[in-house]
Design an enzyme around this catalytic site. Structure first.
Site, PDB file in Angstrom:
ATOM      1  CG  ASN A 215      -0.176  -0.094   2.510  1.00 16.67           C
ATOM      2  OD1 ASN A 215       0.615   0.787   2.827  1.00 16.67           O
ATOM      3  ND2 ASN A 215      -0.365  -1.170   3.251  1.00 16.67           N
ATOM      4  CB  ILE A 312      -0.090  -6.825  14.332  1.00 12.53           C
ATOM      5  CG1 ILE A 312       0.333  -7.709  13.156  1.00 12.53           C
ATOM      6  CG2 ILE A 312       1.052  -6.623  15.318  1.00 12.53           C
ATOM      7  CD1 ILE A 312       1.199  -7.029  12.132  1.00 12.53           C
ATOM      8  CE  LYS A 346      -8.384  -3.206  14.586  1.00 11.44           C
ATOM      9  NZ  LYS A 346      -7.316  -3.060  13.601  1.00 11.44           N
TER      10      LYS A 346
HETATM   11  N1  CTP Z   1      -3.532  -3.209  12.223  1.00 15.11           N
HETATM   12  C1  CTP Z   1      -2.712  -4.260  12.601  1.00 15.11           C
HETATM   13  N2  CTP Z   1      -2.739  -5.438  11.915  1.00 15.11           N
HETATM   14  C2  CTP Z   1      -3.565  -5.596  10.863  1.00 15.11           C
HETATM   15  C3  CTP Z   1      -4.410  -4.540  10.453  1.00 15.11           C
HETATM   16  C4  CTP Z   1      -4.352  -3.370  11.162  1.00 15.11           C
HETATM   17  O1  CTP Z   1      -1.944  -4.090  13.567  1.00 15.11           O
HETATM   18  N3  CTP Z   1      -3.565  -6.748  10.230  1.00 15.11           N
HETATM   19  C5  CTP Z   1      -3.528  -1.950  12.996  1.00 15.11           C
HETATM   20  C6  CTP Z   1      -2.976  -0.760  12.268  1.00 15.11           C
HETATM   21  O2  CTP Z   1      -1.609  -0.615  12.521  1.00 15.11           O
HETATM   22  C7  CTP Z   1      -3.799   0.377  12.871  1.00 15.11           C
HETATM   23  C8  CTP Z   1      -5.117  -0.246  13.196  1.00 15.11           C
HETATM   24  O3  CTP Z   1      -4.870  -1.641  13.283  1.00 15.11           O
HETATM   25  O4  CTP Z   1      -3.244   0.825  14.093  1.00 15.11           O
HETATM   26  C9  CTP Z   1      -6.226   0.040  12.214  1.00 15.11           C
HETATM   27  O5  CTP Z   1      -5.987  -0.561  11.008  1.00 15.11           O
HETATM   28  P1  CTP Z   1      -7.062  -0.575   9.811  1.00 15.11           P
HETATM   29  O6  CTP Z   1      -6.509  -1.375   8.711  1.00 15.11           O
HETATM   30  O7  CTP Z   1      -7.440   0.821   9.503  1.00 15.11           O
HETATM   31  O8  CTP Z   1      -8.272  -1.264  10.497  1.00 15.11           O
HETATM   32  P2  CTP Z   1      -8.925  -2.623  10.220  1.00 15.11           P
HETATM   33  O9  CTP Z   1      -9.292  -3.135  11.570  1.00 15.11           O
HETATM   34  O10 CTP Z   1      -8.071  -3.496   9.377  1.00 15.11           O
HETATM   35  O11 CTP Z   1     -10.289  -2.246   9.470  1.00 15.11           O
HETATM   36  P3  CTP Z   1     -10.598  -1.888   7.917  1.00 15.11           P
HETATM   37  O12 CTP Z   1      -9.398  -2.268   7.085  1.00 15.11           O
HETATM   38  O13 CTP Z   1     -11.794  -2.677   7.651  1.00 15.11           O
HETATM   39  O14 CTP Z   1     -10.857  -0.409   7.917  1.00 15.11           O
END
Ligand code: CTP
Length: 409
Positions: A215, A312, A346
């Protein structure tokens, strides 16, 4: 990469003959990778046109404090917050006298009062004016607040010989670079004794030995937080996906590529950590079966089967209830709504939410965020450089974290 890469530099120009050299100064800062904006006093415009500096900096030049049109674009407070550092060259005797007593009677002097960024001053004036006790007294006071570079000695535009010539533009860039520190006004070591674990950057999920999914995250926000935390006295571990950024001073960096590797690194670093900040843009999915050989073209469409990556942040937060956890939420719409959902789902202590898309957020040097806390707190931080925001976010994290510690004991 230079130390000045991606720094937001505001160049202030006051009305002296050396103002013609400011055009070269702007060009050199741009060449070193900085983002440059220019502010001119009315006197400076007698020596060099705003149009020249606009063309060189690629941004509109700021000239007036009370200009409704300019304030509607980027107002003086926004400009003061945007700057990572201010470089005033040339600084006249008059400007230095006004800065010494904290006047705010034009845009440039107002910006110096309104910024938390370091200010660098390159004086330029007639040698007699420089030697005058009034100027010397002003310089001695200003030295306690700002960085003063020069002046040099030599032949002057007026024919006099002595101290008062502005340093050459390259000397100014070198001097600024040499004294470059992120610490705005010296930071109290409020995070001393705490270990912060920070994730940053994108992850890369391989498709085959030569291709991957990723990304647009640059890692700038996470790195700015790591750098700011180190300057606030914390022990900092940065788990980073692939970025173009240098490791901040005093930070231990662990390089990873995939989400699975990031989870492994985070899990092994959690023991002994007080605060976990997940600023990484982790790929939500990975290929179910990574090809061991380069995939070949097959027909007009390609279907890939993806499986979900571990979350994570959620895993770390839920598995370590005593760890203070901070997440980020980058959203294109309904920012607060989605962010507060993630905060609860979370089980975080705090979430930093910002809008992305439409030229905002990713790979930019400034940002605007909202912070939500588990206890229902809501802070709105106005647009500022990522460096400035990093300090503000850490101050809020620290306050909420300390409150929790007090409650627990
Ligand atoms: N994050 C993480 N591990 C993942 C996805 C996200 O640690 N596999 C963490 C990111 O570092 C951030 C937070 O979760 O602090 C939000 O991530 P985001 O991708 O925006 O949220 P998602 O829960 O994945 O929701 P969506 O993609 O549906 O918006």
């Amino acid at each position: 990469m230079t130390k000045l890469s991606a720094k937001n530099i505001l160049i202030g120009i006051s009305g002296g003959i050396a103002a013609y050299k400011s055009a070269e100064l702007v060009r050199l800062f741009i060449k070193s990778g900085a983002n440059v904006r220019v502010c001119m006093t009315p006197g400076a415009r007698e020596f060099i046109t705003p149009l020249t500096l606009q063309a060189l900096s690629g941004n509109p030049v700021h000239t007036a404090l009370l200009d409704p049109e300019a304030e509607a674009g980027m107002g003086h407070i926004e400009l003061a917050r945007w700057a990572d550092l201010i470089v005033i060259a040339p600084a006249t005797a008059d400007l230095m006298a006004r800065l010494r007593i904290g006047m705010a009677d034009d845009l440039l002097s107002t910006l110096v009062l309104a910024t938390a960024a370091p200010v660098h001053i390159a004086p330029a004036m007639n040698q007699q004016m420089w030697a005058h006790p009034a100027t010397q007294e002003n310089v001695n006071i200003l030295k306690q607040r700002h960085h003063i570079h020069g002046p040099a000695a030599g032949e002057q535009a007026c024919g006099d010989v002595g101290y008062g010539r502005m340093l050459e533009p390259q000397q100014i860039v070198d001097a600024v670079s040499a004294t470059l520190e992120l610490t705005h006004t010296p930071r109290p070591k409020t995070l001393a004794g705490h270990r912060l674990l920070i994730t940053a950057g994108p992850t890369r999920e391989p498709l085959d030995p030569v291709r991957y999914l990723t990304n647009r995250s640059s890692g700038k926000m996470g790195y700015a937080i790591a750098e700011a935390a180190a300057s606030m006295g914390a022990e900092v571990v940065l788990v980073s996906g692939p970025t173009q950024l240098d490791t901040p001073e005093g930070v231990r960096r662990i390089n990873i590529e995939t989400a699975a590797e990031m989870l492994e690194a985070v899990t092994s670093e959690v023991p002994g950590t007080s605060i976990f900040i997940a600023a990484a843009a982790v790929a939500d999915y990975r290929l179910k079966e990574v090809a061991t050989k380069k995939m070949k073209k097959q027909g007009s469409a390609l279907h890939l089967e993806l499986e979900q990556n571990p979350d994570i942040l959620a895993k770390t937060s839920l598995g370590n209830p005593d760890l203070f956890t901070v997440g980020f939420a980058a959203e294109t719409d309904d920012v607060i709504h989605y962010a507060s959902g993630k905060l609860k789902r979370k089980q975080l202590d705090m979430i930093v939410a910002n809008q992305v898309g439409n030229g905002k957020g990713f790979d930019k040097d400034s940002n605007q965020v909202d912070i939500l806390t588990a206890a229902g707190g809501h802070f709105t931080l106005p647009e500022a450089s990522k460096t400035q925001l990093a300090f503000e976010i850490l101050d809020i994290i620290n306050t909420v974290y300390q409150q929790g510690q007090v409650r627990l004991t």
